[in-house]
Design an enzyme around this catalytic site. Structure first.
Site, mmCIF file in Angstrom:
data_model
loop_
_atom_site.group_PDB
_atom_site.id
_atom_site.type_symbol
_atom_site.label_atom_id
_atom_site.label_comp_id
_atom_site.label_asym_id
_atom_site.label_seq_id
_atom_site.Cartn_x
_atom_site.Cartn_y
_atom_site.Cartn_z
ATOM 1 N N CYS A 126 0.823 -1.221 0.000
ATOM 2 C CA CYS A 126 0.000 0.000 0.000
ATOM 3 C C CYS A 126 0.854 1.267 0.000
ATOM 4 O O CYS A 126 0.641 2.183 -0.802
ATOM 5 C CB CYS A 126 -0.945 0.003 1.185
ATOM 6 S SG CYS A 126 -0.260 -0.668 2.673
ATOM 7 N N HIS A 234 -2.821 5.961 4.779
ATOM 8 C CA HIS A 234 -1.391 6.217 5.011
ATOM 9 C C HIS A 234 -1.031 7.610 4.493
ATOM 10 O O HIS A 234 -1.555 8.051 3.462
ATOM 11 C CB HIS A 234 -0.539 5.200 4.252
ATOM 12 C CG HIS A 234 -0.629 3.788 4.760
ATOM 13 N ND1 HIS A 234 -1.166 3.446 5.984
ATOM 14 C CD2 HIS A 234 -0.242 2.629 4.181
ATOM 15 C CE1 HIS A 234 -1.100 2.133 6.143
ATOM 16 N NE2 HIS A 234 -0.540 1.602 5.067
HETATM 17 C C1 2RA Z 1 0.983 -2.163 6.732
HETATM 18 N N1 2RA Z 1 1.565 -2.060 4.379
HETATM 19 O O1 2RA Z 1 0.502 -1.041 6.611
HETATM 20 C C2 2RA Z 1 1.449 -2.942 5.532
HETATM 21 C C3 2RA Z 1 0.602 -4.132 5.264
HETATM 22 N N2 2RA Z 1 -0.698 -3.801 4.862
HETATM 23 O O2 2RA Z 1 1.115 -2.738 7.815
#
Ligand code: 2RA
Length: 329
Positions: A126, A234
């Site tokens: 991601c 994120h």
């Molecule tokens: C996380 N990218 O954010 C990793 C797995 N989804 O922990």
């Protein structure tokens, strides 16, 4: 089209079903797959109920496409078995991403590498997807030399156990821990396990996957991945040095005209991306675009995306859409 969703009852799996519905993907029969304990459970998809089945049952049904979000070990064991019966697997785990025989795809960047022979296709991590979505058009124009990225990652990337830990900590309840430390009122500079070089797997994914997707091993990347008590997506502070100089307004224009990117960048109106507002959306949001005044040919940006959508489910479904649109399944 018969479509299996492996990990259908997990956080990403549930978003996968939402995205398949929203984008009206041509599913004639859904085959939800989950662990043995979930077999027989009913899930609703497009107003109909479907029973969760076992892996072998799903393989025997010979779906055209299987979208996996069930962890690396499960994918390593079962993706080849689906491929053997002619199913094209799109896998969201890290199991196949760095396999030189497998394609690692963000459709807006490199879907053209896909062929009918690709029966296991890797969905990037991601935090990688949102970064390369933003950097790919700029790399084409200005030629990237080096990337420094710090991430501020949603607890949904860890899964439901982490969400429960934060909720418990809000409520002052000592419950099961997804992390070594409390996440409420904290920032944990560790996403995934540490490698021998002192970086975490998450940080090295940003390094290795970026070079593979942009098909350029000369791009230097260094990363610090941090877990924060956020659920919507994120966030990433990216500092990127180019071989060539740029004009900031031209950068904004390039990004504004890139499909899948929304530029939110106006300091006069306090306009910039935030995970609270990115949640549930499929675009990658970019703001705080400004020249790094400490060195030539270098740019700072702030990049936010819903890690369960463009960071996982939406990107996987877009790969499936590309396969169908180009007669590759
Ligand atoms: C996380 N990218 O954010 C990793 C797995 N989804 O922990």
């Amino acid at each position: 089209m018969k479509v299996a969703v492996v990990g259908a009852t997990g956080m990403v799996g549930e978003v996968m079903l939402q995205v398949l519905t929203e984008r009206n993907f041509p599913v004639t029969e859904l085959i939800p797959v989950a662990s043995e304990k979930s077999v027989g459970k009913e899930i609703e998809f497009k107003g109909k109920k479907f029973k969760v089945v076992s892996m072998q049952t799903a393989i025997d049904m010979k779906p055209e496409i299987a979208i996996f979000s069930a962890g690396g070990d499960t994918s390593k064991e079962w993706a080849p078995k689906f491929a053997e019966v002619g199913t094209t697997v799109i896998d969201n785990s890290s199991a196949w991403r760095m396999d030189p025989t497998k394609k690692l795809v963000v459709p807006e960047i490199n879907a053209s590498v896909l062929t009918k022979d690709d029966k296991i296709i890797a969905n990037p991590n991601c935090s990688t997807i949102q970064m390369v979505m933003t950097l790919a058009p700029l790399h084409k124009k200005y030629d990237i030399k080096r990337i420094i990225v710090s991430t501020y990652q949603s607890i949904t990337g860890t899964g439901v156990k982490a969400v429960r830990q934060l909720e418990n900590e809000y409520a002052g309840i000592q419950g099961e821990m997804a992390y070594k430390y409390p996440i409420h009122r904290n920032a944990i500079p560790q996403c995934d396990v540490f490698e021998d070089n002192g970086y975490t797997k998450e940080e090295m994914k940003l390094v290795r996957e970026t070079q593979k997707i942009l098909d350029d091993k000369t791009i230097a990347v260094t990363a610090t991945a941090v877990r924060v008590p956020v659920v919507g997506g994120h966030s990433e502070a990216v500092n990127v040095e180019f071989e060539n100089d740029f004009d900031v307004s031209e950068v904004r224009s390039i990004l504004h005209h890139t499909p899948g990117i929304t530029v939110q960048d106006n300091t006069d109106t306090f306009t910039y991306p935030m995970p609270l507002y990115a949640e549930g959306k499929n675009d990658v949001f970019v703001g705080r675009i400004r020249r790094d005044e400490s060195q030539p040919n270098t740019l700072n940006m702030w990049i936010v995306a819903d890690n369960l959508r463009k960071g996982a489910a939406t990107n996987a479904v877009q790969i499936a859409e590309y396969l169908v649109a180009n007669g590759l399944v």
